[in-house]
Design a protein around this motif. Structure first.
Motif, PDB file in Angstrom:
ATOM      1  N   THR A 136       0.858  -1.178   0.000  1.00 11.71           N
ATOM      2  CA  THR A 136       0.000   0.000   0.000  1.00 11.71           C
ATOM      3  C   THR A 136       0.889   1.222   0.000  1.00 11.71           C
ATOM      4  O   THR A 136       1.885   1.263   0.732  1.00 11.71           O
ATOM      5  N   GLY A 137       0.550   2.202  -0.821  1.00 12.16           N
ATOM      6  CA  GLY A 137       1.379   3.394  -0.889  1.00 12.16           C
ATOM      7  C   GLY A 137       0.644   4.576  -1.459  1.00 12.16           C
ATOM      8  O   GLY A 137      -0.565   4.523  -1.705  1.00 12.16           O
ATOM      9  N   ARG A 138       1.401   5.643  -1.667  1.00 12.64           N
ATOM     10  CA  ARG A 138       0.873   6.886  -2.238  1.00 12.64           C
ATOM     11  C   ARG A 138       1.815   7.378  -3.333  1.00 12.64           C
ATOM     12  O   ARG A 138       3.031   7.326  -3.194  1.00 12.64           O
ATOM     13  N   GLN A 150      -3.115   0.241  -3.726  1.00 15.36           N
ATOM     14  CA  GLN A 150      -2.807  -1.030  -3.074  1.00 15.36           C
ATOM     15  C   GLN A 150      -2.673  -2.064  -4.177  1.00 15.36           C
ATOM     16  O   GLN A 150      -3.520  -2.147  -5.070  1.00 15.36           O
ATOM     17  N   VAL A 151      -1.587  -2.818  -4.127  1.00 19.42           N
ATOM     18  CA  VAL A 151      -1.343  -3.839  -5.139  1.00 19.42           C
ATOM     19  C   VAL A 151      -0.909  -5.137  -4.487  1.00 19.42           C
ATOM     20  O   VAL A 151      -0.384  -5.148  -3.374  1.00 19.42           O
ATOM     21  N   GLN A 152      -1.143  -6.203  -5.197  1.00 25.43           N
ATOM     22  CA  GLN A 152      -0.604  -7.514  -4.850  1.00 25.43           C
ATOM     23  C   GLN A 152       0.607  -7.722  -5.754  1.00 25.43           C
ATOM     24  O   GLN A 152       0.499  -7.623  -6.971  1.00 25.43           O
ATOM     25  N   ILE A 153       1.751  -7.973  -5.150  1.00 25.86           N
ATOM     26  CA  ILE A 153       2.965  -8.288  -5.903  1.00 25.86           C
ATOM     27  C   ILE A 153       3.011  -9.803  -6.010  1.00 25.86           C
ATOM     28  O   ILE A 153       3.207 -10.499  -5.020  1.00 25.86           O
ATOM     29  N   THR A 154       2.799 -10.304  -7.221  1.00 30.64           N
ATOM     30  CA  THR A 154       2.606 -11.735  -7.422  1.00 30.64           C
ATOM     31  C   THR A 154       3.882 -12.483  -7.803  1.00 30.64           C
ATOM     32  O   THR A 154       3.968 -13.690  -7.603  1.00 30.64           O
ATOM     33  N   PRO A 168       2.646  -8.732 -12.626  1.00 23.22           N
ATOM     34  CA  PRO A 168       3.476  -8.634 -11.429  1.00 23.22           C
ATOM     35  C   PRO A 168       2.893  -7.760 -10.329  1.00 23.22           C
ATOM     36  O   PRO A 168       3.169  -7.967  -9.158  1.00 23.22           O
ATOM     37  N   ALA A 169       2.083  -6.771 -10.697  1.00 23.71           N
ATOM     38  CA  ALA A 169       1.452  -5.877  -9.717  1.00 23.71           C
ATOM     39  C   ALA A 169      -0.018  -5.748 -10.109  1.00 23.71           C
ATOM     40  O   ALA A 169      -0.342  -5.092 -11.087  1.00 23.71           O
ATOM     41  N   THR A 170      -0.895  -6.388  -9.357  1.00 24.65           N
ATOM     42  CA  THR A 170      -2.312  -6.352  -9.693  1.00 24.65           C
ATOM     43  C   THR A 170      -3.078  -5.556  -8.637  1.00 24.65           C
ATOM     44  O   THR A 170      -2.726  -5.571  -7.466  1.00 24.65           O
ATOM     45  N   GLY A 171      -4.102  -4.861  -9.075  1.00 19.97           N
ATOM     46  CA  GLY A 171      -4.947  -4.119  -8.159  1.00 19.97           C
ATOM     47  C   GLY A 171      -4.952  -2.630  -8.438  1.00 19.97           C
ATOM     48  O   GLY A 171      -5.921  -1.948  -8.181  1.00 19.97           O
TER      49      GLY A 171
END
Length: 78
Positions: free
Chosen positions: A6-8, A16-20, A26-29
């Motif tokens: 989670t970031g700005r 907010q992303v899921q690093i898969t 690779p970065a979903t969301g």
């Protein structure tokens, strides 16, 4: 196992992303965060403030997180 980050962005927009670690996504969301990662594919980036350097690749979760750490303010990494 995916990591949630989670970031700005500089403009204050949160993400907010899921690093898969998956080369297909690779970065979903967050479309914007995923585009940021895509923008830096193939570049060298420091994995930490003192190194080592690594080439940003979609299947490399550490380099994807390093891009987000470098270009955004990470609030949470779990």
């Amino acid at each position: 196992m995916p990591h949630t980050v989670t970031g700005r962005f500089d403009d204050g927009s949160a993400y907010q992303v899921q690093i898969t670690g998956d080369a297909d996504g690779p970065a979903t969301g967050s479309t914007r965060a995923a585009a940021l990662v895509d923008l830096h594919l193939g570049e060298s980036i420091l994995l930490s403030p003192t190194g080592p350097m690594r080439t940003v690749a979609k299947g490399d979760a550490e380099s994807v997180i390093a891009v987000l750490r470098r270009y955004t303010d990470i609030l949470e990494n779990g």
